[in-house]
Design an enzyme around this catalytic site. Sequence first.
Site, PDB file in Angstrom:
ATOM      1  N   GLN A  10       0.847  -1.188   0.000  1.00 36.35           N
ATOM      2  CA  GLN A  10       0.000   0.000   0.000  1.00 36.35           C
ATOM      3  C   GLN A  10       0.877   1.230   0.000  1.00 36.35           C
ATOM      4  OE1 GLN A  10      -3.483   0.117   2.400  1.00 36.35           O
ATOM      5  NE2 GLN A  10      -3.515   2.330   2.551  1.00 36.35           N
ATOM      6  N   GLU A  13      -0.868   6.419  -2.952  1.00 35.87           N
ATOM      7  CA  GLU A  13      -1.897   6.610  -3.974  1.00 35.87           C
ATOM      8  C   GLU A  13      -2.760   5.377  -4.227  1.00 35.87           C
ATOM      9  OE1 GLU A  13      -2.470   9.484  -5.572  1.00 35.87           O
ATOM     10  OE2 GLU A  13      -0.839  10.542  -4.559  1.00 35.87           O
ATOM     11  N   LYS A  32      -4.188  -3.248  -9.186  1.00 40.65           N
ATOM     12  CA  LYS A  32      -3.825  -1.962  -8.596  1.00 40.65           C
ATOM     13  C   LYS A  32      -5.083  -1.124  -8.444  1.00 40.65           C
ATOM     14  CE  LYS A  32      -0.509   1.815  -9.064  1.00 40.65           C
ATOM     15  NZ  LYS A  32       0.630   2.319  -9.864  1.00 40.65           N
ATOM     16  N   ASP A 127       8.924   7.800 -11.887  1.00 43.48           N
ATOM     17  CA  ASP A 127       9.406   7.211 -10.637  1.00 43.48           C
ATOM     18  C   ASP A 127      10.413   6.107 -10.930  1.00 43.48           C
ATOM     19  OD1 ASP A 127       9.628   6.738  -7.904  1.00 43.48           O
ATOM     20  OD2 ASP A 127       7.904   5.395  -7.828  1.00 43.48           O
TER      21      ASP A 127
END
Length: 216
Positions: A10, A13, A32, A127
């Site tokens: 977790q 977002e 997701k 990312d």
Amino acid sequence: MIDSAVLIKQGAEARVYELKPFLTNPNGCIVKERFSKTYRHPVLDKQLTHRRVSQEARCLFRCRKAGIDTPALYLVDPEAATIYMERILGRILKDIIIEGKADTDVLADAIGAALAKMHDVDVVHGDLTTSNLMLRDNNASLVIIDFGLSYVSKLPEDKAVDLYVLERAFSSTHPQTEALFERILTSYKTHCKQAKPTLSKLEEVRLRGRKRSMLG
């Protein structure tokens, strides 16, 4: 369907689940699910969440279409803010590098080539870390995962920031890997059609980063 899935992660977002099996796939899939932010107005929250789900799915599809190894999309449910995708059987690059047994030159060349392809189709990952790069068990193919912050952009600046984020991830998680990252950039330059403006911007981004570090 998600009720029978197992929560494995977790973040800020989203929640990530593992669902096994999935349809006819015994290896199952990754689910997701983006969750609502209570501090936002409900209508705005739904719009933003819907957009992020669509954007992530679009970037994944764009990469797969270009021949980049990313998790295959199985199902996108914007209303439930949920994406069902391939469960990659493999190891994250972070663990492989720390273990110190891999051919780092081969890894660097593969990373540079994959990022070049991704940027050539104007996908910015957002990312890039060694935790979001994997090697498949079956053929050691390099896989880029977790496109939760990804977006489409033609700007060399955005692509340069992508590379800078990865460089910072290497320097903070894997000390003394400067030569490895430079080899990644060499491979990127070889394979990327738009490498020159992006790498030029990377120098500017690095300079800004150093100034911020000096100022604290």
